[in-house]
Design an enzyme around this catalytic site. Structure first.
Site, PDB file in Angstrom:
ATOM      1  N   CYS A  89     -75.551  37.410  -9.913  1.00 27.74           N
ATOM      2  CA  CYS A  89     -75.098  37.867  -8.600  1.00 27.74           C
ATOM      3  C   CYS A  89     -73.710  38.509  -8.685  1.00 27.74           C
ATOM      4  CB  CYS A  89     -75.162  36.699  -7.620  1.00 27.74           C
ATOM      5  SG  CYS A  89     -75.353  37.253  -5.916  1.00 27.74           S
ATOM      6  N   HIS A 189     -80.154  33.690  -8.469  1.00 26.23           N
ATOM      7  CA  HIS A 189     -79.416  32.501  -8.918  1.00 26.23           C
ATOM      8  C   HIS A 189     -80.335  31.451  -9.545  1.00 26.23           C
ATOM      9  CE1 HIS A 189     -75.522  33.205  -6.829  1.00 26.23           C
ATOM     10  NE2 HIS A 189     -76.263  33.918  -6.014  1.00 26.23           N
ATOM     11  N   GLU A 191     -79.593  29.106 -11.376  1.00 27.94           N
ATOM     12  CA  GLU A 191     -78.891  27.814 -11.478  1.00 27.94           C
ATOM     13  C   GLU A 191     -79.118  26.929 -10.266  1.00 27.94           C
ATOM     14  OE1 GLU A 191     -77.531  30.640 -10.758  1.00 27.94           O
ATOM     15  OE2 GLU A 191     -75.985  30.392  -9.233  1.00 27.94           O
TER      16      GLU A 191
HETATM   17  N1  GLN Z   1     -71.956  39.446  -2.141  1.00 27.74           N
HETATM   18  C1  GLN Z   1     -71.231  38.935  -3.272  1.00 27.74           C
HETATM   19  C2  GLN Z   1     -70.393  40.029  -3.927  1.00 27.74           C
HETATM   20  O1  GLN Z   1     -70.476  41.134  -3.543  1.00 27.74           O
HETATM   21  C3  GLN Z   1     -72.190  38.337  -4.278  1.00 27.74           C
HETATM   22  C4  GLN Z   1     -72.875  37.126  -3.687  1.00 27.74           C
HETATM   23  C5  GLN Z   1     -73.201  36.055  -4.682  1.00 27.74           C
HETATM   24  O2  GLN Z   1     -72.675  36.017  -5.797  1.00 27.74           O
HETATM   25  N2  GLN Z   1     -74.032  35.130  -4.267  1.00 27.74           N
HETATM   26  O3  GLN Z   1     -69.656  39.769  -4.838  1.00 27.74           O
END
Ligand code: GLN
Length: 212
Positions: A89, A189, A191
């Site tokens: 992410c 994710h 995890e």
């Molecule tokens: N929206 C976040 C970003 O732009 C990422 C979200 C996340 O890591 N769950 O960094």
């Protein structure tokens, strides 16, 4: 002696970038897989690991903190040197060479990243009620069954450059998992769902790196 080359091969010492975000969950998964997993906040801690996970969180904050802590350049150097790194992410955003905005994927936002993955990512790419969602995703390189993927304000890979490979693609064609040599990135994710196969794949790379 603890940490001999043989033991290292069996239980690689890996880090999780712990400036911000859900680093504890990653430490737990890596420990469950038999690795020696440590939080990494300083350059000397980064130098002592055979692989690094960059967690989810907020990429702009993580970027800012990496500069404050003197980690931006060491992280870039580690990626350049070939250290195995897995970004989820926000971590995927940190690994992307380019961050783009709007419908035209050519529009660069100027957000700074560590880089290394030859991809462009678009942040918060699943708007409205899809801001957070779950789906089953086939990722052939980790085998069957499909991955139960949880997306939380997730980025999408808007462009996959020639050096990177898309390894996970949603039904609508959007790329959400990529790999390039020792770099691995997922929009989702693992995890948080007990999905261990991405971390296991990362640990294979870390083991190979530590015995190189
Ligand atoms: N929206 C976040 C970003 O732009 C990422 C979200 C996340 O890591 N769950 O960094």
């Amino acid at each position: 002696m603890a940490g001999s080359r043989h033991e290292e091969a069996a239980a690689p010492r890996v880090g999780v970038l712990a400036l911000q975000g859900d680093f504890r969950e990653h430490l737990a998964v890596l420990t469950a897989l038999g690795a020696v997993a440590v939080p990494v906040r300083r350059p000397d801690e980064l130098a002592a690991v055979s692989g690094l996970v960059i967690p989810g969180g907020e990429s702009t904050v993580m970027d800012k903190l990496s500069r404050t802590f003197g980690m931006a350049e060491p992280l870039r150097a580690a990626v350049d040197a070939g250290l195995p790194v897995y970004g989820t992410c926000a971590g995927l955003i940190m690994l992307a060479d380019r961050v783009v905005d709007g419908p035209a994927s050519q529009h660069l936002t100027g957000q700074r990243t560590i880089g290394g993955l030859d991809v462009a990512v678009r942040r918060n790419a699943f708007g409205g009620q899809n801001e957070s969602f779950e789906t089953d995703l086939l990722v052939p390189v980790v085998g069957v069954p499909p991955v139960h993927a949880v997306f939380i304000r997730a980025p999408v890979v808007a462009e996959v450059g020639p050096l990177a490979t898309a390894i996970g693609v949603l039904d609508d064609g959007r790329v959400v998992a990529v790999e390039q040599g020792n770099l691995l990135g997922t929009s989702f994710h693992p995890e948080v769902t007990g999905e261990l196969r991405f971390h296991a794949r990362f640990l294979d790379k870390a083991r190979a790196w530590s015995s190189r």
